[in-house]
Write an enzyme that holds these catalytic residues in place. Structure first.
Site, mmCIF file in Angstrom:
data_model
loop_
_atom_site.group_PDB
_atom_site.id
_atom_site.type_symbol
_atom_site.label_atom_id
_atom_site.label_comp_id
_atom_site.label_asym_id
_atom_site.label_seq_id
_atom_site.Cartn_x
_atom_site.Cartn_y
_atom_site.Cartn_z
ATOM 1 N N CYS A 4 35.978 -13.119 17.729
ATOM 2 C CA CYS A 4 34.615 -13.313 18.236
ATOM 3 C C CYS A 4 34.409 -14.733 18.752
ATOM 4 O O CYS A 4 33.561 -14.976 19.611
ATOM 5 C CB CYS A 4 33.586 -12.975 17.157
ATOM 6 S SG CYS A 4 33.819 -13.843 15.603
ATOM 7 N N GLU A 7 26.801 -10.914 11.864
ATOM 8 C CA GLU A 7 27.791 -11.782 12.501
ATOM 9 C C GLU A 7 28.398 -10.966 13.634
ATOM 10 O O GLU A 7 29.230 -10.084 13.399
ATOM 11 C CB GLU A 7 28.838 -12.228 11.486
ATOM 12 C CG GLU A 7 28.280 -13.020 10.313
ATOM 13 C CD GLU A 7 27.620 -14.323 10.730
ATOM 14 O OE1 GLU A 7 28.041 -14.886 11.762
ATOM 15 O OE2 GLU A 7 26.700 -14.776 10.044
#
Length: 511
Positions: free
Chosen positions: A268, A234
């Site tokens: 993110c 991720e």
């Protein structure tokens, strides 16, 4: 020589304490203990594993205020953000799996084709074994707890390495699991920096779940490939926000501010590029600048923005801004640190930007909103997809047909329409990125299935001594198989029916 990590509050510079870094020997010892525990934990019924997680959820809720305070001190974020973006999604995900794990992990019967008549088929979901979870510092609670809990529910044991920048949250998580009295070795914490992470990867876990930078993710994938260790990555994002002339402008402006500045931009899925249709560009920029200048910085309950967490990340933000200004960009507000004692960085609006600038291509991971105009739907889509990343995108328009059409063209693992970043808060949805934003998905059913081996099982009663496809081969056998193929898969099944007698004969022949 024992190495330690100092833990400081980046918003106040207060020393919080120290933790010992795990050595290679510590990691090897932990792996040995974990290998011994895996069969024990796998043998614990799913209902009992979920019972542990229920108690964990309740403990988190009971201690939510104290936990939010710990997370805020560790990261410099405001306490509300710790509660809203670290604790809330975690307990929501645990509750989701309490309700759904049994059906997700249940052995599933699947159809068996006619040619395999007499057999039954099923899929079983078996734990992988020892899972290494390596987590980041920006949301150190949520981005640690969700993969840890998912792996444990699926029947794995976990070796967990918190980020060296948020070690205190790692200690908090260790305390929460210690209170559950899990079997020895089911969950272990390995504090440390890059060396500890490398030792953990080299210890050959059965799965690696990493959340962090693209550069580190690539190194982990390369190291894991030597042992064919499955990885889930991720990674970062450079998430575009597309604002069309028919958008609700007030909502879009407010969405841009929260999407770009929450957690000091260290998300993110943050809005890192804003593209605005030319006819409303000037008005959008004016409103964003005006509202940005009203945001309150600090570290109290009244603050909107806390500090950044990592000095190294501040250096990256400053380098992106220098590069942009040198190439013609203009800073409308913000653009600098408040002081040199803490890590507060002013929210920044940047215009006159283009794709030659690092701030429009590389992950900035700070409170910076670069805004660029576009003239057509086609140009907006092209600009949005023109980076190596593909984590999240948002489309802003009151024309739902257009918004959905554009959303379908986004090369992104997650898309929001007239909203920003909220997909990660829905536990039913898979989460992950395309391109360099990552490999794999978690959350939702995928969040458990990523930690198991789907195993196919075919069962035969075993009362025949021979099957029609076994030795010895014969011309009649060939004709029977050819007729089967024609019957079930050809454009003219009648051809297959001509060989039906031979099919039946071969199928029931046992000698």
């Amino acid at each position: 020589m024992v190495s330690t990590l100092k833990m400081r509050n980046p918003a106040t510079a207060e020393l919080l304490g120290e933790v010992k870094e795990a050595t290679r020997e510590d990691v090897q010892k932990a792996m040995t203990v974990a290998q011994s525990a895996r069969s024990i934990w796998e043998g614990v019924l799913l209902k009992e594993r979920l019972g542990y997680m229920k108690r964990l959820r309740e403990n988190i809720v009971d201690q939510a205020d104290e936990l939010a305070d710990h997370i805020a001190k560790d990261t410099g974020k405001v306490k509300l953000e710790a509660l809203m973006s670290d604790i809330y999604p975690t307990v929501g995900m645990i509750r989701y799996y309490e309700r759904k794990a049994a059906s997700i992990l249940k052995t599933k019967r699947v159809p068996t084709p006619m040619i395999l008549m007499g057999r039954t088929s099923r899929v079983e979901y078996r734990p992988m074994g020892v899972v290494a979870v390596i987590s980041p510092w920006n949301y150190p609670f949520q981005l640690s707890m969700v993969p840890i809990v998912s792996a444990l529910i699926a029947g794995n044991v976990v070796l967990y390495k918190p980020s060296e920048i948020s070690s205190w949250t790692g200690k908090v998580i260790e305390g929460l699991f210690s209170s559950l009295a899990l079997p020895k070795g089911v969950f272990q914490v390995l504090q440390g920096g890059k060396d500890t992470g490398r030792h953990l990867v080299d210890s050959h876990p059965d799965k690696i779940f990493f959340t962090g930078s693209v550069a580190t993710g690539k190194k982990i994938m390369q190291s894991a490939s030597e042992g064919l260790i499955p990885v889930e990555l991720e990674l970062g994002g450079k998430d575009p926000m597309l604002v069309f002339a028919d958008a609700d402008l007030d909502r879009a402006v407010n969405g841009a501010l929260w999407g770009g500045y929450t957690n000091a931009g260290q998300t993110c899925m943050a809005v890192e590029r804003v593209y605005v249709e030319s006819s409303i560009y000037d008005e959008f920029v004016r409103r964003v600048k005006e509202k940005t200048e009203t945001l309150r910085m600090g570290w109290t309950d009244e603050a909107d923005l806390g500090s950044m967490t990592s000095l190294q990340q501040i250096n990256i933000v400053e380098s992106h801004l220098r590069d942009a200004v040198e190439k013609g960009a203009r800073i409308l507000c913000g653009g600098k640190r408040i002081n040199r004692e803490t890590l507060h960085f002013q929210p920044t609006v940047l215009v006159n930007v283009d794709h030659s600038m690092r701030v429009m291509q590389e992950e900035t991971f700070g409170p910076v909103l670069p805004i660029m105009p576009f003239s057509s739907e086609e140009e907006a889509v092209e600009l949005a997809n023109a980076t190596p990343y593909g984590l999240n995108a948002s489309i802003w328009s009151t024309d739902m047909q257009k918004a959905n059409r554009i959303a379908a063209k986004m090369d992104s693992g997650n898309v929001c329409i007239n909203d920003v970043m909220v997909g990660v808060a829905n536990p039913h949805l898979p989460y992950g990125g395309n391109k360099e934003s990552g490999v794999g998905r978690y959350h939702g059913p995928e969040g458990l299935l990523t930690f198991v081996h789907p195993t196919s099982v075919v069962t035969h009663p075993g009362k025949k001594t021979r099957e029609m496809n076994w030795f010895p081969y014969s011309k009649e056998q060939y004709e029977a198989v050819l007729s089967l193929i024609r019957l079930f898969y050809g454009s003219n099944p009648v051809q297959g029916l001509k060989g039906l007698k031979q099919i039946v004969k071969e199928f029931f022949r046992s000698e």
